[in-house]
Enzyme design. Structure first.
Site, short mmCIF file in Angstrom:
data_model
loop_
_atom_site.label_atom_id
_atom_site.label_comp_id
_atom_site.label_asym_id
_atom_site.label_seq_id
_atom_site.Cartn_x
_atom_site.Cartn_y
_atom_site.Cartn_z
N ASP A 67 0.97 -1.20 0.60
CA ASP A 67 -0.14 0.20 0.33
C ASP A 67 0.70 1.66 0.20
O ASP A 67 2.10 1.13 0.21
CB ASP A 67 -0.79 -0.20 1.47
CG ASP A 67 -0.62 -0.71 2.51
OD1 ASP A 67 1.10 -0.56 2.46
OD2 ASP A 67 -1.26 -1.20 3.50
N GLU A 144 -10.07 -2.83 4.93
CA GLU A 144 -10.68 -2.62 6.49
C GLU A 144 -11.51 -3.05 6.17
O GLU A 144 -11.79 -3.96 5.53
CB GLU A 144 -10.84 -0.75 5.97
CG GLU A 144 -9.61 0.22 6.00
CD GLU A 144 -8.68 0.25 7.44
OE1 GLU A 144 -9.33 -1.16 8.29
OE2 GLU A 144 -7.77 1.50 8.41
#
Ligand code: F6R
Length: 268
Positions: A67, A144
């Site tokens: 990421d 998430e």
């Protein structure tokens, strides 16, 4: 899942470094998936040491990070590019043109950037070994809770818990990005091996949900239950909420015996 419990975080890092070294020494063009955050810093120290002692060369390695923040560029000290340079790339012989992070600069189309990142991974032959940490909320990469288990590289909005957990790394007046590009859960599951490191008491609940909870988007790390080769390296504190700790210790001893007798077999 292969759950291995160590006495402390240092042993977790040493074991993870052995996995990486084995891949790099075994394969002519290894592809490593890398993570940032506090947990892998000691792994990167181990790898730098191995390089300095001549045990390990990264010259043929390609890497893909999980990421990268949006809204800051690679020269910003908070960027994950900067983190990787500081903790690993600047200290080993990796060719930086073969180190990739999922970036999306201003004016670029995030959908196209996500697809291009997926494509680049495939062109490189796929990730052999993906290093992972775990968020206290069960995230992997920046997937998430409630991220699709079929997700691919894209933009994610960070949760308040993740922002709070990471705020320790930002000065009070510093810009803290709330968006990131991240490999998706399906991208991570495509790796041939995944190696998740978790240390410290604040990860114990997420580790329990990952290993023995229901397979659910609420705990993205539980998706690793679907992976054929998921190795979970824990220190005692991170393992402290697992019910069957004795079993994992016993199973690890048996695996070591089997490896001794038949040799390590990793299908990279
Ligand atoms: C980092 C990443 C995150 C971290 C996780 C744990 O690239 O993708 O999933 O692995 O937030 O972070 P630490 O290790 O700082 O607790």
């Amino acid at each position: 899942m292969q759950v291995i419990i160590f006495d402390d975080a240092q042993q977790v890092a040493k074991s993870a470094a052995e996995w990486v070294a084995e891949l790099i020494n075994k394969k002519s063009n290894p592809v490593l998936g890398l993570a940032t955050g506090s947990t892998p810093i000691s792994l990167y120290k181990e790898l730098v040491n191995k390089h300095k002692t001549g045990e390990l060369s990264f010259s043929n390695t390609t890497s893909f990070n999980l990421d990268e923040y949006l809204g800051i560029d690679g020269t910003n000290e908070q960027s994950y590019r900067h983190f990787m340079n500081e903790n690993l790339f600047d200290h080993v012989d990796i060719d930086k043109s073969k180190t990739f992070l999922p970036t999306c600069n201003q004016g670029e189309n995030p959908r196209e950037q996500g697809l291009a990142y997926e494509d680049r991974i495939v062109q490189a032959g796929g990730v052999d070994l993906q290093i992972l940490g775990i968020g206290a909320n069960g995230h992997i990469g920046f997937n998430e809770p409630t991220s699709s288990l079929a997700s691919r590289t894209r933009i994610k909005t960070l949760t308040q818990q993740t922002l709070d957990d990471n705020s320790r790394l930002f000065a009070a007046d510093e810009f803290q990005p709330t968006l990131a590009m991240t490999m998706g859960i399906a991208t991570i599951l495509d790796a041939r091996y995944v190696l998740l490191m978790a240390t410290g008491k604040n990860k114990a609940k997420a580790v329990k949900d990952m290993v023995t909870g229901a397979l659910s988007a609420v705990c993205p790390a539980s998706s690793l239950q679907l992976h054929e080769n998921a190795i979970i390296l824990l220190d005692k504190e991170a393992a402290s909420e697992l019910d069957d700790q004795e079993y994992y210790l016993w199973a690890d001893k048996q695996n070591c015996k089997i490896n001794l007798e038949f040799g390590l077999y990793h299908n990279y």
